[in-house]
Design an enzyme around this catalytic site. Structure first.
Site, short mmCIF file in Angstrom:
data_model
loop_
_atom_site.label_atom_id
_atom_site.label_comp_id
_atom_site.label_asym_id
_atom_site.label_seq_id
_atom_site.Cartn_x
_atom_site.Cartn_y
_atom_site.Cartn_z
N HIS A 1 44.14 48.67 9.56
CA HIS A 1 44.52 49.56 8.46
C HIS A 1 44.35 51.01 8.84
O HIS A 1 43.77 51.35 9.88
CB HIS A 1 43.69 49.24 7.21
CG HIS A 1 42.21 49.44 7.43
ND1 HIS A 1 41.61 50.67 7.41
CD2 HIS A 1 41.23 48.54 7.69
CE1 HIS A 1 40.32 50.54 7.65
NE2 HIS A 1 40.06 49.25 7.83
N CYS B 1 36.70 45.70 10.30
CA CYS B 1 38.13 45.99 10.41
C CYS B 1 38.42 46.93 11.57
O CYS B 1 37.53 47.55 12.14
CB CYS B 1 38.63 46.62 9.11
SG CYS B 1 38.71 45.48 7.71
#
Length: 203
Positions: free
Chosen positions: A163, A179
């Site tokens: 992301h 992440c």
């Protein structure tokens, strides 16, 4: 500082997240969806026999990790903190700097794939995260306070994403809870190239 559902105090949230990681309370499946976990001093712990450019990115070949580039291939190198992308016929190759997890216990490696693409993603804490931090918001809408930036590629591993981020200080550092973060302009380009079904390998 208090975090309520109306005002998301990002600094308080990041500080609390970093504190939990430092206390050893984080687990990959619980905290991976929360990308920000503080900053660390950049080290140069790249394998000495790897070919590197000035940014210390390792030169990697897709053939060492994928049997084919059907649907495209994303290789995340957590050592040099870089993401490599090849399209189906290898006519397009991209290399992006990334943020990576703050610690080894939060780092997941292996094979997965893109299962969903989201523009202007929202964010919500996992149930375990919320139980430990009831003051955290139940939901953060898209916008400048959202930890996932302007685009997100959801992986088949629950709570794991590639992301963007609005906090550009985090790129190139160990700063996430699992992440992989990119500059917003880079995730927007990758978002346009990757497909649902694009292969992903983290090493």
């Amino acid at each position: 500082m208090t975090i309520n559902s109306k005002t998301f105090d990002r600094r308080a949230f990041l500080g609390a997240a970093a504190g939990l990681v430092g206390a050893g309370l984080a687990a990959p499946a619980v905290f991976a969806q929360t990308p920000d976990a503080g900053l660390e001093t950049i080290d140069n712990s790249i394998n000495s026999n790897a070919h590197r450019n000035i940014s210390s990115f390792r030169e990697l070949d897709w053939r060492d990790y994928f049997s084919t580039t059907t649907n495209g291939a994303i290789l995340v190198d957590t050592v040099s903190r870089a993401l490599h992308y090849w399209n189906d016929d290898q006519s397009v190759y991209k290399l992006y700097p990334t943020s990576v997890p703050v610690s080894e216990d939060l780092t997941r490696r292996g094979r997965t794939e893109v299962i969903r693409k989201v523009e202007n993603p929202t964010w919500a804490p996992t149930p375990s995260m919320k139980a430990r931090n009831p003051e955290w918001p139940d939901f953060v809408p898209a916008g400048p306070d959202n930890p996932l930036g302007t685009r997100a590629l959801y992986l088949s591993w629950q709570y794991y994403r590639i992301h963007g981020t609005h906090d550009t200080r985090k790129i190139g550092r160990k700063s996430s809870n699992g992440c992989i973060g990119l500059y917003n302009q880079h995730i927007e380009e990758l978002y346009s190239l990757a497909k649902v079904g694009t292969q992903v390998v983290l090493v």
